[in-house]
Design an enzyme around this catalytic site. Structure first.
Site, short mmCIF file in Angstrom:
data_model
loop_
_atom_site.label_atom_id
_atom_site.label_comp_id
_atom_site.label_asym_id
_atom_site.label_seq_id
_atom_site.Cartn_x
_atom_site.Cartn_y
_atom_site.Cartn_z
CE LYS A 8 10.21 30.33 -59.56
NZ LYS A 8 9.93 30.13 -61.01
CE1 TYR B 253 4.91 27.95 -60.62
CE2 TYR B 253 6.51 26.41 -59.70
CZ TYR B 253 6.16 27.69 -60.10
OH TYR B 253 7.07 28.71 -59.99
CG PHE C 166 7.35 24.18 -68.69
CD1 PHE C 166 6.96 24.57 -67.42
CD2 PHE C 166 6.81 24.86 -69.78
CE1 PHE C 166 6.06 25.61 -67.22
CE2 PHE C 166 5.90 25.90 -69.60
CZ PHE C 166 5.53 26.28 -68.32
NE ARG D 35 3.94 38.40 -62.96
CZ ARG D 35 4.09 37.14 -63.37
NH1 ARG D 35 4.31 36.17 -62.49
NH2 ARG D 35 4.01 36.82 -64.63
CB THR E 293 9.05 33.89 -67.70
OG1 THR E 293 7.79 34.46 -67.36
CG2 THR E 293 9.13 32.48 -67.20
CG ASN F 146 12.26 31.82 -63.39
OD1 ASN F 146 12.05 31.30 -62.31
ND2 ASN F 146 11.29 32.07 -64.26
CG HIS G 108 6.13 32.26 -57.70
ND1 HIS G 108 5.44 31.97 -58.84
CD2 HIS G 108 5.21 32.61 -56.77
CE1 HIS G 108 4.14 32.13 -58.60
NE2 HIS G 108 3.98 32.51 -57.35
CD GLU H 201 0.75 31.72 -56.52
OE1 GLU H 201 1.38 32.75 -56.23
OE2 GLU H 201 0.65 31.29 -57.69
P1 ATP Z 1 6.30 32.34 -61.76
O1 ATP Z 1 4.89 31.80 -61.86
O2 ATP Z 1 7.29 31.31 -61.21
O3 ATP Z 1 6.36 33.64 -61.03
P2 ATP Z 1 6.06 33.40 -64.42
O4 ATP Z 1 4.70 33.81 -63.97
O5 ATP Z 1 6.98 34.44 -64.95
O6 ATP Z 1 6.83 32.66 -63.23
P3 ATP Z 1 4.83 31.11 -65.67
O7 ATP Z 1 4.38 31.13 -67.09
O8 ATP Z 1 3.82 31.20 -64.58
O9 ATP Z 1 5.95 32.26 -65.50
O10 ATP Z 1 5.68 29.80 -65.49
C1 ATP Z 1 5.96 29.29 -64.19
C2 ATP Z 1 7.40 28.85 -64.10
O11 ATP Z 1 7.57 27.75 -65.00
C3 ATP Z 1 8.43 29.88 -64.59
O12 ATP Z 1 8.81 30.79 -63.61
C4 ATP Z 1 9.58 28.98 -64.97
O13 ATP Z 1 10.31 28.59 -63.82
C5 ATP Z 1 8.87 27.78 -65.57
N1 ATP Z 1 8.74 27.89 -67.02
C6 ATP Z 1 7.91 28.72 -67.71
N2 ATP Z 1 8.04 28.56 -69.03
C7 ATP Z 1 8.98 27.59 -69.19
C8 ATP Z 1 9.57 26.95 -70.32
N3 ATP Z 1 9.21 27.27 -71.57
N4 ATP Z 1 10.51 26.01 -70.09
C9 ATP Z 1 10.86 25.66 -68.83
N5 ATP Z 1 10.35 26.22 -67.72
C10 ATP Z 1 9.42 27.17 -67.89
MG MG Z 2 3.33 32.48 -63.04
#
Ligand code: ATP
Ligand code: MG
Length: 138
Positions: free
Chosen positions: A10, A50, A58, A86, A92, A113, A116, A127
């Site tokens: 990212k 997304y 968010f 994962r 996350t 973070n 992804h 994706e």
């Molecule tokens: P990713 O899909 O990016 O691999 P993830 O599966 O761990 O991450 P998701 O719940 O899919 O988490 O959320 C997608 C992305 O949205 C997160 O990686 C993070 O960058 C952002 N995100 C998730 N929760 C929050 C939150 N509460 N506040 C701000 N950003 C968030």
């Molecule tokens: Mg995710």
């Protein structure tokens, strides 16, 4: 079963100079990098990627962040790739990520973070197809 998953280094991690370190962690863990490229997303492209999160509070901040700089999308291959990536990524929110995970080492915040990773076979397929053409995936 040999499986493919999709990952992105990212914008925060690219800005902070962590790309090579993150790729090294991924290779050390036994993943083959099938395809990778450097690019930037428009906000519209980030919204498409997304789309499953469109209703989340968010969403706007997240898609702006994902369009804020260069990223490295990639396709990875390994036995059990989806679940193992994962695990290697960590939680996350880096504050909750286990020691030794990529997010523990390199993430800035719950939004910025570092990495992804697809969360299931159907999302991985979507994706991969969003970022790569078939001829890039030999
Ligand atoms: P990713 O899909 O990016 O691999 P993830 O599966 O761990 O991450 P998701 O719940 O899919 O988490 O959320 C997608 C992305 O949205 C997160 O990686 C993070 O960058 C952002 N995100 C998730 N929760 C929050 C939150 N509460 N506040 C701000 N950003 C968030
Ligand atoms: Mg995710």
């Amino acid at each position: 079963m040999l499986q493919r998953t999709f990952s992105i280094v990212k914008p925060d991690a690219v800005r902070n100079g962590h790309t090579a370190s993150i790729l090294a962690e991924i290779e050390k863990a036994g993943f083959k990098i099938v395809s990778i490229k450097r690019m930037s997303l428009t906000e519209e492209q980030a919204q498409g990627f997304y789309a499953v999160h469109a209703a989340r509070p968010f969403f706007g901040a997240l898609t702006q962040f994902m369009a804020s700089g260069a990223i490295f999308p990639m396709v990875l291959e390994k036995e059990n790739a989806i679940a193992d990536l994962r695990k290697l990524m960590g939680a996350t929110n880096p504050a909750n990520a286990e020691e030794g995970t990529i997010r523990k080492k390199f993430a800035e915040s719950i939004e910025a973070n570092a990495i992804h990773g697809s969360d299931a076979e159907d999302t991985a397929a979507f994706e991969i197809g969003y970022f790569f053409a078939g001829y890039e995936l030999k």
